[in-house]
Write an enzyme that holds these catalytic residues in place. Structure first.
Site, PDB file in Angstrom:
ATOM      1  N   GLU A  86       4.656  13.238   3.121  1.00 52.61           N
ATOM      2  CA  GLU A  86       5.081  12.437   4.263  1.00 52.61           C
ATOM      3  C   GLU A  86       6.097  11.429   3.754  1.00 52.61           C
ATOM      4  O   GLU A  86       5.742  10.401   3.178  1.00 52.61           O
ATOM      5  CB  GLU A  86       3.864  11.736   4.898  1.00 52.61           C
ATOM      6  N   CYS A 139       8.320   3.884   8.430  1.00 53.36           N
ATOM      7  CA  CYS A 139       9.090   5.082   8.083  1.00 53.36           C
ATOM      8  C   CYS A 139       9.677   5.777   9.302  1.00 53.36           C
ATOM      9  O   CYS A 139      10.645   6.528   9.176  1.00 53.36           O
ATOM     10  CB  CYS A 139       8.221   6.060   7.291  1.00 53.36           C
TER      11      CYS A 139
END
Length: 509
Positions: free
Chosen positions: A251, A285
């Site tokens: 991720e 993010c």
């Protein structure tokens, strides 16, 4: 058997990880079996991993009851220690309680409840369609735990990004080694001292430390590695995993574009873009990383953003209780350097002693400037001008695939075009990262923004090996003999018909 790394290999691995760390390594320790009085004992990493493998091999983690007990423990951990955890988030990031509740506690608790409600259904063998020749057989997919799983956690959402993948790993029946970030040091301390009390220590361990400890940990063989962090370190993790052919979920991050069409209400766009850009002080993010719009839209959007930022954080954002701080001095200095790109249209103030950077908007930004070459991960929003939707899509497509992509327009056709003609980990039209809040949607990247997916059932599936199974009796040998030599054209025709998949429920050959 594991192949020991040579000294040059080990040095290169540690050096690569150290390149992105920002604090001196903590003394490594492994949280192991609880001793009398509730104290945590100490084992070597190798001994601890062996102990966890023995637990898994004994089948202890496989029953639904055991998995549910671990998930219930996670729920109690959240409820019993909420104030302690909020204080840790405030000390590390000065995160407002509102943001902690929304992005840390609520999402983690929802994942726990969802897994508990659906655990037996997720574990159940999944029947699949059969061919004519297998109508008397049982064909199904069995979801099996991988075994020993490593979860490496980042610092920006240190509770959410610990518990959400941990829920999936435990629900799937794995043993887990957890490596929290040493950068969010207060949360690391709470996790290390408190979380192990709520889980069965035969299937769970926590490794603390900095770059050197992480590098040494990656030398060991795991059955699955789940990493959240930067693309640079993701490559290091993937290289280490490749030594053992270990599957990974990465991720990662990237620069998430936000296209704003001329056919928009600037006040609505400003509210939504500013909220998601400056949430967690921009250290997210999936935050909108930059805006693409026409010069005309920029002229309408800038005053709306100015008004929105003042309404959100007051005339002096530094004194606002609704704005957090940059995690540490190194990240602050990196962000301060980006303030020199383009021209500051809004904000731009900073104070290193407080790790404060004002919510900032940059204009006249060139594609070649540093602020457009790296993920910003801070409260800075560049605006890049494009003349058309086609130019915006070309700009997006010549860069690495982002973790998220956003498009704002009153025209549904414009939003649909952006969706159809680009690629990204996730997509949201006319809002920020609300798609991440839905456990029914997979969360993950593509290309340089990552691989694999999780949240909800997707987490359970990520940490499960999907084993294809067919069970057949020893009877009916006369019929099955058409596949054996000597081969004949007639037997071939019959076999090809028998191999066709049928969706009917008949059980006759």
């Amino acid at each position: 058997m594991e192949r020991p790394r040579s000294l040059p290999e080990r040095s290169q691995l540690i050096k690569g990880i150290a390149g992105i760390q920002t604090q001196a390594p903590l003394k490594a320790s492994v949280q192991s079996d609880q001793t009398a009085g509730g104290n945590i004992g100490m084992d070597s990493v190798g001994d601890t991993l062996q102990r966890l493998r023995e637990t898994f091999s004994a089948g202890r983690t496989r029953p639904a009851e055991f998995r549910a007990t671990q998930l219930e423990g996670l729920g109690r951990f959240l409820r019993d220690n909420k104030q302690l955890l909020q204080e840790a988030l405030a000390r590390d990031l000065r995160k407002p309680d509102f943001e902690s509740e929304v992005s840390e506690f609520s999402m983690a608790q929802h994942e726990i409840h969802l897994a508990l409600r659906n655990l037996r259904a997720w574990m159940k063998d999944e029947k699949v369609p059969r061919s004519l020749g297998t109508q008397l057989d049982r064909a199904f997919i069995r979801k099996e735990p991988f075994g020993l799983v490593l979860i490496i956690v980042p610092w920006n959402y240190p509770l959410n990004l610990t518990l959400v993948p941990l829920v999936g790993a435990l629900a799937a029946g794995n043993c887990v080694v957890l490596k929290p970030s040493e950068i969010s040091k207060n949360m690391e301390q709470v996790l290390a001292e408190v979380l192990p009390r709520y889980l069965d220590q035969s299937c769970f361990a926590m490794v603390l430390g900095g770059p050197e400890e992480t590098g040494q940990l990656l030398e060991h063989r795991f059955d699955y590695i789940f990493f959240t962090g930067s693309p640079r370190v993701g490559r290091i993790v993937m290289t280490a995993a490749a030594k053992h052919l270990t599957p990974v979920t990465l991720e990662l991050g990237g620069k998430n574009p936000c296209y704003v069409d001329d056919n928009c209400d600037p006040e609505t766009v400003a509210n939504r873009v500013a909220f998601f850009r400056y949430f967690n002080t921009g250290q997210t993010c999936v935050a909108p990383d930059y805006v693409l719009c026409s010069p005309e839209m920029q002229e309408r959007l800038l005053p709306a953003l100015q008004s929105t930022i003042a309404r959100f954080f007051g005339e002096d954002p530094r004194s606002s209780p609704n704005l957090g701080r940059i995690i540490n001095d190194k990240h602050f200095q990196r962000l301060q350097g980006l303030l020199g790109c383009g021209r500051v249209a809004i904000g731009g103030q900073s104070d290193q002693s407080d790790r404060y950077i004002a919510p900032t908007v940059l204009v006249d930004v060139q594609e070649t400037e540093p602020v457009m070459q790296e993920e910003i991960f801070g409260p800075i929003l560049p605006i890049v001008n494009v003349r058309s939707l086609d130019e915006a899509i070309d700009f997006i497509n010549r860069r690495e695939k982002p973790l998220a992509l956003y498009a704002f327009s009153k025209s549904s056709e414009v939003v649909k075009q952006v969706l159809a003609r680009t690629s990204s980990g996730g997509f949201c039209g006319n809002d920020g990262f609300m798609h991440v809040s839905l456990a029914s949607l997979p969360f993950g990247g593509v290309g340089a923004s990552g691989m694999g997916r999780y949240h909800g059932k997707f987490s359970f599936d990520t940490f499960s090996h999907h084993r294809g199974c067919l069970l057949r009796s020893q009877g009916m040998e006369k019929i099955y003999s058409i596949r054996y030599p000597p081969y004949t054209p007639r037997n071939l025709r019959m076999l090809l018909v028998a191999m066709e998949t049928r969706s009917c429920s008949c059980t006759l050959l």
